[in-house]
Design a protein around this motif. Structure first.
Motif, short mmCIF file in Angstrom:
data_model
loop_
_atom_site.label_atom_id
_atom_site.label_comp_id
_atom_site.label_asym_id
_atom_site.label_seq_id
_atom_site.Cartn_x
_atom_site.Cartn_y
_atom_site.Cartn_z
N SER A 564 0.84 -1.21 0.00
CA SER A 564 0.00 0.00 0.00
C SER A 564 0.87 1.25 0.00
CB SER A 564 -0.91 0.01 1.24
OG SER A 564 -1.80 -1.07 1.21
N TYR A 565 1.96 1.20 0.76
CA TYR A 565 2.89 2.33 0.79
C TYR A 565 3.51 2.55 -0.59
CZ TYR A 565 6.97 5.10 2.21
OH TYR A 565 7.92 6.09 2.33
N ASP A 566 3.87 1.44 -1.26
CA ASP A 566 4.41 1.55 -2.63
C ASP A 566 3.40 2.21 -3.56
OD1 ASP A 566 6.75 0.26 -1.87
OD2 ASP A 566 6.03 -1.73 -2.49
N LEU A 567 2.12 1.91 -3.35
CA LEU A 567 1.06 2.45 -4.21
C LEU A 567 0.68 3.88 -3.84
CD1 LEU A 567 -1.19 -0.74 -4.36
CD2 LEU A 567 -0.05 0.34 -6.31
N GLY A 568 1.27 4.40 -2.77
CA GLY A 568 0.97 5.76 -2.34
C GLY A 568 -0.28 5.88 -1.52
N ASN A 569 -0.85 4.76 -1.08
CA ASN A 569 -2.07 4.78 -0.26
C ASN A 569 -1.66 4.79 1.21
OD1 ASN A 569 -4.54 4.37 0.99
ND2 ASN A 569 -5.28 2.99 -0.63
N GLN A 570 -1.38 5.98 1.74
CA GLN A 570 -0.84 6.11 3.09
C GLN A 570 -1.83 5.65 4.16
OE1 GLN A 570 2.31 7.17 3.79
NE2 GLN A 570 2.74 7.29 1.60
N GLU A 571 -3.08 5.97 3.98
CA GLU A 571 -4.08 5.61 4.99
C GLU A 571 -4.21 4.10 5.11
OE1 GLU A 571 -6.50 5.97 8.06
OE2 GLU A 571 -5.51 7.67 7.06
N GLU A 572 -4.29 3.44 3.98
CA GLU A 572 -4.40 1.98 3.99
C GLU A 572 -3.12 1.35 4.54
OE1 GLU A 572 -4.55 -0.52 0.26
OE2 GLU A 572 -6.66 -0.70 0.92
N ALA A 573 -1.98 1.93 4.20
CA ALA A 573 -0.70 1.42 4.72
C ALA A 573 -0.67 1.51 6.24
CB ALA A 573 0.46 2.20 4.11
N ARG A 574 -1.12 2.64 6.80
CA ARG A 574 -1.14 2.80 8.26
C ARG A 574 -2.08 1.78 8.91
NH1 ARG A 574 -0.23 8.34 7.05
NH2 ARG A 574 -2.45 8.72 6.72
N ARG A 575 -3.20 1.51 8.25
CA ARG A 575 -4.17 0.56 8.82
C ARG A 575 -3.58 -0.86 8.86
NH1 ARG A 575 -8.06 -2.43 6.22
NH2 ARG A 575 -7.80 -1.27 4.27
N TYR A 576 -2.97 -1.28 7.77
CA TYR A 576 -2.36 -2.62 7.75
C TYR A 576 -1.18 -2.71 8.71
CZ TYR A 576 -5.10 -4.31 3.76
OH TYR A 576 -6.11 -4.74 2.94
N LEU A 577 -0.41 -1.62 8.79
CA LEU A 577 0.74 -1.62 9.68
C LEU A 577 0.31 -1.71 11.14
CD1 LEU A 577 3.81 -1.51 9.60
CD2 LEU A 577 3.68 0.98 9.82
N ALA A 578 -0.77 -1.03 11.47
CA ALA A 578 -1.29 -1.11 12.84
C ALA A 578 -1.71 -2.54 13.18
CB ALA A 578 -2.47 -0.15 13.01
N ALA A 579 -2.30 -3.23 12.20
CA ALA A 579 -2.69 -4.62 12.43
C ALA A 579 -1.46 -5.50 12.65
CB ALA A 579 -3.50 -5.14 11.23
N ALA A 580 -0.38 -5.23 11.89
CA ALA A 580 0.86 -5.99 12.08
C ALA A 580 1.45 -5.71 13.45
CB ALA A 580 1.86 -5.64 10.98
N GLU A 581 1.42 -4.45 13.88
CA GLU A 581 1.98 -4.06 15.17
C GLU A 581 1.20 -4.66 16.34
OE1 GLU A 581 3.94 0.29 14.09
OE2 GLU A 581 1.81 0.15 14.53
N ARG A 582 -0.09 -4.85 16.16
CA ARG A 582 -0.89 -5.46 17.23
C ARG A 582 -0.50 -6.92 17.44
NH1 ARG A 582 -5.15 -2.33 14.97
NH2 ARG A 582 -5.84 -4.08 13.68
#
Length: 647
Positions: A564-582
């Protein structure tokens, strides 16, 4: 020469001949074992070898060595002693894998000597044969064990040194325990102290090499119940020994019960079976282990058994369990006259208490029999060499022929292992539904042919036909196709992969292959596969129960965030990253979070975030210093980047 002189000469000659045989035969067995195994020293490195030992190439600092030793992920203990044994091979790794494998052979030889000694000690403890006959029974049992083709994977898969090293420590403790019986009559307290002290110390060392080392007190309990009791040894302090050993057995049973999930029928996503299915499959697998231990089958042994399926009916488990019950009943009937069949059964079951019960490991691995199978070899040798005198020559000759046949199969098998391409073709042929066998062979051909991928793709495509749910071979085949096939063919591969992504088998190799696929897409090296399509693949995998939990889930959410970060979708990237961090914390997850903060010029937040990641509780105290050093380096890079941006 006078008659008395002739008698003295005959007695002298017989004595020296016996001594010569007692020394020459074991040395011959050791030499033959080394010679056979050394044929396999040039074999391949396998999946777990690479994942566990890759850090050997970068052990340049004391902190890096500490991380390697104390941050292992193979088991709950990290297995630091086993990992420490690989440090001498760090120089020149991975080219040093041949000498490292030869070190495995040395450990195996020591274990053979210890088992032979243990067998002799048990036979003399039971006092059912003469010392000389006990010696030859023990030597035969140790020879069968050393030559057993079933144990080849323990010694030729490099990382399985964890199994053999654990056995080495455990056997020293167990042998000391048995030899300690000699002190009990006159020095009961000293004897028990030595027995339990040695068993405790060497069991601890065994556990730090591999967790199955916890079984050695259970082996001691088998000896107490099956051999020591029938031998009528001195009773003093026996209740204390038995009490402690039974408490350890109860503790192990409680642990295994606690490992049971609330729903025994729930599918273990990353395994493809439930705990109940695993439990009902194991009796049949245990019989298969015994069959392959007793009757050699050159085509059956190997490192790849991920194609073994859970039993899908109750008939096979019922028959297998009934057969074990009948065999145990027969052994109980025989125990007063001869305890060795009962000993073999109990010893075998004790050896499989951890890896063949409730813990959701893979269904089948040959190395689980490394110590567990010895009881059957001791029983075979005992019954072969204690037949009535008129049959003894015939029986002993048959035993020698049997041992020779085992060595012949061992030699042939090790020779196959030592030729990686031949071995790979052999394993793929015998296990067509094993994705690991296909992946290994395809990698060997890719390296052998200098990066030409046609044969590698053919190997993987055949595996995909035999195992349509094996997503890992499909992704790897797609990678080989990138830049080497027409666009339409690559597109067709990806469509089929996407179609099955929600239902395919979960394996680490599938996720590992997505990382380079993403890199190809970023560089437009795998047209028509794009980052958008890879994102669809990741989302489909997240819908697959086999991938959306545990470490798989962490990796997938991180991959989703990265793409998502590669695609420039910052919001989606943050959402997936938060799930990984949990679900977990790792440097790559932390690094992506910092990169996203730096993109927004939030330097102070990035530094604060990194500071909050110091001294994590999820890693060992021994490696926390290294973790903090890495965090400090990241903080310094953030500050340097910020300063460079303001100049």
């Amino acid at each position: 020469m006078s008659t008395p002189a002739l008698g003295r000469f005959a007695k002298y000659s017989h004595t020296h001949r016996t001594v010569l045989i007692k020394w020459v035969l074991p040395l011959l067995v050791i030499a033959l074992t080394w010679y056979a195994y050394n044929k396999g020293a040039t074999g391949s490195l396998f999946y777990d070898d690479l994942s566990n030992l890759s850090a050997l190439t970068n052990l340049e600092t004391h902190e890096a060595i500490k991380v390697f030793l104390f941050d292992g992920s193979s088991g709950p203990t990290g297995r630091p002693l086993a990992l420490a044994s690989f440090l001498p091979h760090a120089q020149g790794w991975p080219a040093s894998h041949i000498t490292a494998r030869q070190f495995n052979f040395i450990i195996h030889l020591f274990n053979g000597v210890l088992l032979g000694w243990l067998g002799y000690a048990l036979l003399t403890l039971a006092d059912q044969t003469s010392p000389l006959r006990s010696y030859f029974i023990a030597l035969s049992a140790a020879s069968i064990w050393l030559f057993s083709p079933l144990l080849v994977s323990t010694n030729l898969i490099l990382i399985q040194r964890m199994t053999s090293l654990s056995a080495l420590f455990g056997l020293v403790g167990l042998l000391t325990y048995v030899l300690g019986y000699r002190l009990l009559a006159n020095h009961p307290r000293t004897g028990v102290t030595i027995q339990l002290g040695a068993l405790a110390l060497f069991t601890a060392l065994a556990i730090l090499s591999k967790e199955s080392g916890a079984l050695f007190p259970i082996y001691a309990l088998v000896i107490e119940a099956g051999i020591a009791k029938s031998a009528s040894i001195a009773v003093p302090m026996r209740r204390l020994r038995l009490g402690i050993l039974y408490l350890l057995l109860i503790a192990l049973a409680i642990y295994l019960i606690k490992e049971l999930p609330n729903d025994l029928t729930a599918q273990l996503g990353h395994r493809g079976f439930s705990v109940l299915e695993r439990l009902r499959t194991q009796p049949g697998i245990l019989w298969e282990y015994i069959r392959l231990a007793v009757v050699p089958d050159l085509t059956a042994y190997g490192p790849f058994h991920d194609d073994v399926k859970a039993a899908n009916s109750m008939w096979s488990p019922l028959i297998a369990t009934s057969a074990f019950i009948m065999l145990t009943w027969l052994a109980l009937r025989m125990r007063l006259r001869s305890p060795w069949l009962l000993f073999a059964i109990l010893w075998f079951f004790a050896g499989h208490l951890i890896e063949s019960t409730t813990i959701p490991l893979e269904l089948y691995f040959e190395h689980r029999n490394y110590i567990a199978i010895f009881g059957f070899f001791l029983a075979i040798s005992y019954y072969a060499l204690t037949v009535p005198q008129k049959y003894l020559k015939l029986s002993a000759s048959a035993l020698v022929i049997y041992i020779t046949s085992l060595w012949t199969v061992l030699f042939m098998l090790a020779n196959i292992w030592g030729n990686p391409l031949e071995a790979g073709e052999n394993w793929v042929r015998n296990h067509p539904e094993s994705s690991r066998a296909a992946m290994s062979l395809s990698a060997l051909y890719y390296e052998e042919l200098g990066g030409e991928s046609t044969v590698s793709r053919q190997v993987l495509d055949r595996a995909a036909e035999a195992c349509p749910s094996c997503l890992d071979v499909r992704v790897q085949s797609l990678l080989y196709a990138c830049g080497n096939e027409e666009t339409a063919e690559i597109s067709n591969r990806f469509k089929k992969l996407l179609l099955d992504a929600r239902t395919g088998l979960g394996t680490p190799a599938t996720l590992d292959s997505i990382y380079p696929l993403r890199e190809f897409a970023n560089k437009d090296q795998c047209a028509p596969v794009t980052l958008d399509q890879i994102m669809r693949l990741i989302q489909s995998l997240l819908d697959n129960p086999a991938f959306n939990s545990g470490s798989f889930g962490i990796h997938l959410h991180y991959l989703a965030a990265l793409t998502s970060y590669d695609l420039g979708n910052q919001e989606e990237a943050r959402r997936y990253l938060a799930a990984a961090e949990r679900s977990g914390t790792a440097f790559n997850i932390i690094g992506l979070r910092v990169q996203m903060l730096m993109d927004q010029d939030k330097v102070s937040e990035a530094v604060g975030f990194l500071e909050s990641k110091k001294n994590p509780s999820h890693i060992s105290a021994q490696t926390r210093g290294y973790w903090n050093e890495q965090i400090d380096e990241m903080i310094e890079k953030v500050r340097n980047a910020a300063n460079a941006g303001t100049e």
